[in-house]
Design an enzyme around this catalytic site. Structure first.
Site, mmCIF file in Angstrom:
data_model
loop_
_atom_site.group_PDB
_atom_site.id
_atom_site.type_symbol
_atom_site.label_atom_id
_atom_site.label_comp_id
_atom_site.label_asym_id
_atom_site.label_seq_id
_atom_site.Cartn_x
_atom_site.Cartn_y
_atom_site.Cartn_z
ATOM 1 N N ASP B 28 -0.207 -21.423 5.755
ATOM 2 C CA ASP B 28 0.595 -21.246 4.554
ATOM 3 C C ASP B 28 1.851 -22.118 4.633
ATOM 4 O OD1 ASP B 28 2.154 -20.413 2.465
ATOM 5 O OD2 ASP B 28 2.074 -18.274 2.953
ATOM 6 N N GLU B 80 10.512 -36.954 27.333
ATOM 7 C CA GLU B 80 9.342 -36.333 27.943
ATOM 8 C C GLU B 80 8.096 -37.131 27.560
ATOM 9 O OE1 GLU B 80 7.861 -32.581 26.216
ATOM 10 O OE2 GLU B 80 6.826 -34.255 25.289
ATOM 11 N N CYS B 112 13.490 -31.008 26.292
ATOM 12 C CA CYS B 112 14.294 -31.540 25.185
ATOM 13 C C CYS B 112 15.727 -31.878 25.564
ATOM 14 C CB CYS B 112 14.296 -30.572 24.022
ATOM 15 S SG CYS B 112 12.672 -30.360 23.298
ATOM 16 N N HIS B 234 20.712 -28.132 19.876
ATOM 17 C CA HIS B 234 19.333 -28.601 19.892
ATOM 18 C C HIS B 234 18.571 -27.951 18.738
ATOM 19 C CE1 HIS B 234 15.399 -29.748 20.940
ATOM 20 N NE2 HIS B 234 15.013 -28.544 21.283
#
Ligand SMILES: [Zn+2]
Lengths: 129, 348
Positions: B28, B80, B112, B234
């Site tokens: 959805d 990464e 991250c 972040h």
């Protein structure tokens, strides 16, 4: 493209380093050892400008195996701001919408890889500005 | 004093909308856009990787300061998605920028927060007097597994920061780092896609570490949230940074300039650095900027910057983050996206 030649050509492929003839001022890209205009063997290192415009281009629809995923893609002759002409791929665009005279700049991109486990070869390509 | 003397970002031209991904997997789209607050994300071109993104971001950072790249004594790239498992991205980027050969380089990895790790080390080397300038880059071309919630967010982009002691645009006033062993998200050597540890992902990972680092640096500095003009966190999705900011006492107005995740996605190591870059794009002299990164595994780096009067003269010298996001993106359908991200198995 064998790796030793790739290593040797890094200054031109990575940093657009050209040779300017100290005898007559002509700029050679890629650099060469003897000037074809005045036969001088004295050159100074100059860096090419990143901006230029498309002089002419062609669209590749049937590519060598390594570039099959990229078709259709454009290869153009680009005249840089100092008049030096280079041949380069034009990316990040719909090649069908390119026009002669489009302003471009040169960027640092992956050009090809020596298979899945070999070295990755980098160099310049053009994008529209 | 030490601080940022040049900054710059790069976001690839290609995008995919949340609707395309939702449609592919029968999800959805409206619920996802509301829940994760993500509209679209950047996608790297076939010829782009962490190395090319780093070079593009670094060139923009160099445009904002007038230095000889040869004077950069260290280059750290946090990602990464380094293209090589063995061979630092910094070797190629250093060569492309003309920094080689007299410099120190290393590739950082911490999910991250690898980009902010590089910033942490780069500024310290300059502060210690080891070198005149040091550059740190956070860049990624991250992949979420198909049909995983991460596929809506994992995107591509990066930002670069040059630290120095003269002609500072944003002085670095305080730092703090906060790390524990938390199994919220990982990728084993050789695995293509990462795994996340369900119940470890939200509260015990992101919120605990971001708040831990934030509270510690606030205490260390003596500032309170209302002292800051801007705050960046972040951005694994749209919701988390706004929620953690609110918990800490920051307002949406402080976070809005850096909150680019709804249009960019989560650029992993490039996420909070690009939020900082977008904030520097609009900062005025004396503005205090609060930044906290987060990397799964898990940890957060916190920074407090203060913009100087030099910020005004450099903002227009390179393309700004919001300009890149608005600059004629090329939209992909899911099939094109799968090809671009090399999710399709080809005959060799
Ligand atoms: Zn000559």
């Amino acid at each position: 493209m064998p790796s030793p030649r790739y290593r040797r050509e890094m200054p031109q492929r990575y940093r657009l380093e050209a040779g300017k003839c100290k005898g007559c001022g002509k700029i050679f890209f890629p650099p060469r050892l003897i000037c074809n205009k005045c036969s001088s063997q004295n050159f100074e290192k100059v860096t090419l400008p990143e901006n230029g415009k498309i002089i002419t281009f062609t669209i590749i629809r049937v590519a060598p195996q390594q570039f099959e995923a990229e078709v259709p893609y454009a290869i153009a002759i680009v005249e840089l701001e100092n008049g030096v002409r280079i041949t380069t791929q034009v990316v990040d665009c719909d090649p069908e919408k390119l026009e002669i005279g489009n302003s471009v700049k040169l960027v640092f991109r992956k050009v090809q890889a020596e298979g899945k486990t070999g070295i990755i070869l980098y160099g310049y390509k053009a994008v529209l500005v | 004093m030490v601080g940022i003397i040049g900054y710059g970002s790069y976001i690839p031209k290609f995008r995919i909308k949340a609707e395309q991904i939702a449609h592919q997997w029968g999800k959805d789209a409206i619920a996802i856009k509301r829940g994760l607050m993500l509209q679209e994300k950047s996608v790297p071109g076939l010829d782009e990787d962490t190395i090319t993104i780093s070079v593009a971001a670094a060139k923009n950072a160099l445009k904002r300061c007038n230095i000889n790249p040869k004077e950069i004594g260290a280059l750290y790239i946090g990602s990464e998605s380094h293209p090589y498992a063995v061979k630092p991205s910094g070797t190629v980027v250093g060569e492309a920028l003309g920094i080689v050969p007299d410099f120190h380089t290393a590739d950082f990895e911490f999910a991250c927060k690898a980009g902010s790790e590089g910033m942490f080390v780069a500024q310290a080397l300059v502060k210690a007097g080891e070198m005149k300038y040091a550059m740190a880059i956070g860049a990624d071309t991250s992949q979420g597994a198909p049909a995983d919630a991460l596929e809506f967010s994992a995107s591509a982009g990066g930002s670069a920061f040059i630290f120095g002691k003269e002609n500072i645009l944003a002085e670095l006033l305080f730092t703090h780092s906060y790390t524990t062993d938390t199994p919220d998200f990982w990728r084993r050597e050789g695995a293509f896609y990462p795994h996340h540890g369900g119940r470890f992902t939200g509260e015990p990972a992101y919120f605990k570490h971001v708040q831990g680092a934030a509270k510690a640096i606030l205490e260390k500095s003596g500032y309170s949230p209302s002292d800051f003009t801007y705050a960046v966190f972040h951005m694994p999705n749209g919701k988390f940074p706004l929620t953690v900011g609110k918990k800490l006492g920051f307002t949406n107005e402080q976070m809005e300039p850096g909150w680019v995740v709804n249009l960019m996605g989560n650029t992993y190591s490039g996420s909070s650095p690009t939020a900082l870059s977008a904030t520097l794009d609009v900062a005025k002299p004396d503005d205090l900027i609060f930044m906290v990164s987060f990397g799964s595994g898990a940890g957060s780096d916190a920074f407090i910057f203060k913009a100087t009067d030099k910020i005004i003269g450099v903002q227009d010298k390179a393309e700004k983050v919001r300009e890149m996001l608005a600059d004629n993106p090329i939209y992909l359908d899911y099939g094109q996206y799968a090809k671009f991200r090399e999710k399709i198995i080809m005959n060799e």
